[in-house]
Design an enzyme around this catalytic site. Structure first.
Site, PDB file in Angstrom:
ATOM      1  N   GLU A  77      29.105-115.748-126.770  1.00 57.23           N
ATOM      2  CA  GLU A  77      30.165-114.746-126.621  1.00 57.23           C
ATOM      3  C   GLU A  77      31.540-115.409-126.600  1.00 57.23           C
ATOM      4  OE1 GLU A  77      29.959-111.699-127.073  1.00 57.23           O
ATOM      5  OE2 GLU A  77      27.796-111.452-127.006  1.00 57.23           O
ATOM      6  N   TYR A  81      34.561-107.273-121.448  1.00 56.20           N
ATOM      7  CA  TYR A  81      33.605-107.255-122.562  1.00 56.20           C
ATOM      8  C   TYR A  81      32.539-108.344-122.395  1.00 56.20           C
ATOM      9  CZ  TYR A  81      31.397-108.723-126.761  1.00 56.20           C
ATOM     10  OH  TYR A  81      30.432-109.129-127.633  1.00 56.20           O
ATOM     11  N   ASP A  88      33.835-104.194-127.950  1.00 51.49           N
ATOM     12  CA  ASP A  88      34.621-105.135-128.756  1.00 51.49           C
ATOM     13  C   ASP A  88      35.175-104.357-129.945  1.00 51.49           C
ATOM     14  OD1 ASP A  88      32.456-104.728-130.380  1.00 51.49           O
ATOM     15  OD2 ASP A  88      31.978-106.851-130.669  1.00 51.49           O
TER      16      ASP A  88
END
Ligand code: SF4
Length: 383
Positions: free
Chosen positions: A57, A140, A158
């Site tokens: 991520e 997020y 996102d």
């Protein structure tokens, strides 16, 4: 997938939104095989190692999947666990990140690993609030980690997910506007699978992101093969290509810089001057050939530097033009030695993390490119 899980499809349809079921079925059959996901063929709901999710991520922020794949594999080979990362030297981490850009991500990742090992017993928090206390972990990333790695019911939002939801609901306001962002987070939460499908929340969030990446693309969305077309307001109203409205592009400033590739010595004893950038700011802590703001008036004063070429480099909010010059040690103006510096052989540079434009300058040296002429240069302000 329903058969795999032993669910009764009819009762599931009655109790859960059709969109969730269709999206999960589509994801089970079509998801890309990516190194940070469970292997293809793994049962739906299989959870990956939280550390791998954290690293992926971090890398995927602002960066395309195709670019990240190689970096991710090399990074995991070098730092296979949170413990190995926590024990690593920052320069080694920056070196592994070299070329991926947005280096604050690498520094935050390292800082997170150290906090988790030092203060949390080596285990990442399993809740959004706990994760958001870690360096560089936003809403997020926290949602992605808790849902994908721990199966906790948390939404993600996102750019891909925002676009998909805007189209599903035919939301025409700017998806970056604060009010819209809050609305989209709320909607992302409402869409999460409930009941017997709740354990598949990680797959569901991944599916939403995957749908935005390969079907509901920014331009020319593939509505004809979209698994959730029947639930999509934008497609029903012929608005898919008009949502979200195109961003009004702002002019990005252009900054001119001069890179000085300075050497001393001959043959195999030749060494090159590099300096370390300040600990804060863009490319913090990385190494570069001495680089300064370009100054046209000063450039006209010297004539012994060899012009090697021009490097263009674009970041999100600014563009750079680097003029690369080559010269011997005697040509160095005093300002160039003002930062911590070292003289190193070209072969040794592979040990120093360098920003991409500097790697391009290094490639110029290695390729032995010659300039189309010499120009006068000097070192006024700082880069
Ligand atoms: Fe996106 Fe088209 Fe699917 Fe709607 S139908 S979600 S616009 S790809």
């Amino acid at each position: 997938m329903a058969l795999l899980l032993g669910y009764n499809r009819r009762s599931m349809r009655e109790s859960l939104p059709l969109l969730v079921e269709r999206l999960l079925d589509w994801y089970a059959a079509n998801r890309r095989d990516l190194a940070w996901r469970p292997a293809r063929g793994a049962a739906p709901g299989t959870r990956p190692d939280p550390y791998r999710v954290l690293v992926s991520e971090a890398m995927l922020q602002q960066t395309q999947v195709a670019t990240v794949i190689g970096y991710f594999e090399r990074f995991m080979a070098r730092f296979p666990t949170l413990m190995t990362l926590a024990a690593a030297d920052e320069q080694a981490v920056l070196r592994a990140w070299q070329g991926l850009g947005y280096y604050s991500r690498a520094r935050n990742l390292l800082a997170t690993a150290r906090v988790v090992v030092r203060e949390l017993g080596g285990e990442l928090p399993k809740d959004v609030a706990g994760l958001m206390k870690l360096p560089g972990v936003g809403r997020y990333t926290a949602g992605a980690i808790v849902s994908i790695a721990f199966g906790e019911l948390a939404p993600v939002l996102d750019g891909n997910v925002a676009r998909v939801i805007c189209r599903l609901d035919a939301i025409r306001s700017d998806p970056r506007a604060r009010v819209t962002v809050e609305r989209l987070w709320k909607r992302a939460e409402e869409l999460l699978p409930r009941g017997e499908l709740a354990p598949l929340v990680g797959d569901f969030n991944s599916a939403l992101m995957e749908l935005g990446a390969i079907i509901c693309t920014p331009r020319k969305p593939k509505c004809g093969v979209c698994p959730v077309r029947g639930c999509c307001s934008a497609a029903a109203r012929g608005l898919a290509e008009r949502i979200p409205a195109p961003r009004v592009s702002k002019a990005t400033p252009f900054l001119s810089r001069t890179i000085f590739c300075v050497w001393r010595g001959r043959g195999s004893g030749r060494r090159w001057l590099i300096e370390q950038r300040p600990a804060k700011g863009r490319w913090a802590g990385m190494w570069q050939f001495p680089t300064r703001e370009a100054d046209g008036a000063a450039e006209r004063r010297l004539g012994a530097w060899r012009h090697m070429g021009t490097i263009r480099h674009a970041l999100t909010h600014r563009r750079y033009g680097f003029e690369v010059y080559l010269g011997e040690e005697e040509l160095i103006p005093p300002a160039v030695t003002a930062r911590p510096s070292r003289w190193v052989r070209l072969g040794e540079l592979d040990r120093f993390p360098m920003p991409k434009p500097q790697l391009s300058a290094l490639a110029m040296i290695r390729a032995g490119r010659r300039a189309s002429g010499s120009k006068a240069v000097a070192m006024p302000g700082r880069c």
